[in-house]
Design an enzyme around this catalytic site. Structure first.
Site, PDB file in Angstrom:
ATOM      1  N   CYS A   1      -2.119   2.701   9.368  1.00 26.62           N
ATOM      2  CA  CYS A   1      -3.100   1.681   8.982  1.00 26.62           C
ATOM      3  C   CYS A   1      -4.291   1.640   9.936  1.00 26.62           C
ATOM      4  O   CYS A   1      -5.406   1.314   9.523  1.00 26.62           O
ATOM      5  CB  CYS A   1      -2.450   0.304   8.915  1.00 26.62           C
ATOM      6  SG  CYS A   1      -1.480   0.025   7.428  1.00 26.62           S
TER       7      CYS A   1
ATOM      8  N   HIS B   1       0.848  -1.177   0.000  1.00 22.71           N
ATOM      9  CA  HIS B   1       0.000   0.000   0.000  1.00 22.71           C
ATOM     10  C   HIS B   1       0.892   1.238   0.000  1.00 22.71           C
ATOM     11  O   HIS B   1       2.008   1.224   0.546  1.00 22.71           O
ATOM     12  CB  HIS B   1      -0.878   0.059   1.256  1.00 22.71           C
ATOM     13  CG  HIS B   1      -2.176  -0.658   1.163  1.00 22.71           C
ATOM     14  ND1 HIS B   1      -2.820  -1.147   2.280  1.00 22.71           N
ATOM     15  CD2 HIS B   1      -2.970  -0.960   0.109  1.00 22.71           C
ATOM     16  CE1 HIS B   1      -3.953  -1.732   1.909  1.00 22.71           C
ATOM     17  NE2 HIS B   1      -4.060  -1.627   0.603  1.00 22.71           N
TER      18      HIS B   1
END
Length: 268
Positions: free
Chosen positions: A261, A165
């Site tokens: 996250c 990511h």
């Protein structure tokens, strides 16, 4: 004076690691759930101590990765582009996030047509929406985000599966001054050239700090909350006028995520 922020977090009550989609997990080292919860609570409390507001998304049974709240949507100026997850293990999270936003006064909430994993692959600056691609989010999501937010989208190709990511390879330190830090080797040569052009004075992280998920950080424009193991970033951040705030999220790291996250920013 730094601006206070509003964040969304989800407790790791049902947390376990899904091996098939997680490049970080060692099956020989299972998650200590009580410790994971204690570490999450310490991060929540640190945000509040710094003056920020933390909203809570209730976890749902059967969705153990909901603790990674950044993946559920992207919010800019109160408009919410929901997520569409790449893996079926997480698919149910998308509706839970959209329902939370609608229930909490966000009226413009959209279900996307293309795969994007929220702020995992979208990073917001004053001018641009930086958008990662290569492992989870679809390139088609970039045009969708640009149309929805009316903000130029800069596509960046990730080439190393350890940085699956964008938020594992790049952190926006100050969206107003467009100050960022990133790990060059996580990106394709063309994307590195784009980053150099857009952010010529960026802080460049080395491999050791990137692998410690030091770029999976949250900055309020002054305090930078980041994993305690990313020690090589502390002095460069201080030299730029930031205050690094090291935190321990060792158990959540086993699931492939750290400070960013587990933190979604509610930009209204």
């Amino acid at each position: 004076m730094y601006a206070t922020r509003r964040y969304l977090m989800c407790p790791p009550v049902h947390f376990r690691v899904t091996y098939s989609i997680n490049p970080w997990m060692d099956p020989a080292k299972p998650v200590d759930l009580p410790l994971a919860l204690a570490q999450w609570e310490a991060l929540r409390d640190r945000y509040r101590a710094l003056g920020h507001t933390v909203e809570i998304l209730d976890p749902l049974p059967g969705l153990p990765d909901m603790v990674y709240a950044a993946n559920g949507a992207t919010v800019i100026d109160g408009r919410v582009l929901g997520a569409r997850f790449a893996h079926p293990e997480r698919a149910g999270e998308a509706a839970a996030h959209r329902a939370w936003y609608r229930a909490h006064g966000f009226s413009d909430v959209t279900e996307p047509a293309h795969i994007n994993e929220g702020e995992g692959d979208f990073a917001v600056t004053r001018t641009w929406l930086l958008a990662g691609r290569g492992f989870r989010s679809s390139p088609l999501s970039h045009g969708e985000a640009q149309e929805f937010f009316g903000r130029p989208v800069i596509g960046l190709d990730l080439v190393d599966p350890r940085y699956y990511h964008l938020d594992t390879a790049l952190c926006v330190l100050d969206p107003e001054t467009e100050d960022v830090m990133y790990h060059p080797a996580a990106f394709s040569p063309g994307s590195r050239a784009v980053l150099r052009r857009l952010f010529p004075d960026a802080l460049l992280a080395d491999e050791a700090d990137a692998l410690a998920l030091g770029l999976n950080a949250v900055s309020d424009g002054h305090h930078v909350l980041l994993p305690e193991a990313a020690t090589g970033l502390f002095a460069p951040l201080r030299a730029r006028g930031y205050e690094p705030v090291p935190v321990s999220l060792s158990e959540l790291l086993k699931g492939g995520g750290s400070v960013k996250c587990v933190t979604a920013e509610l930009r209204r």
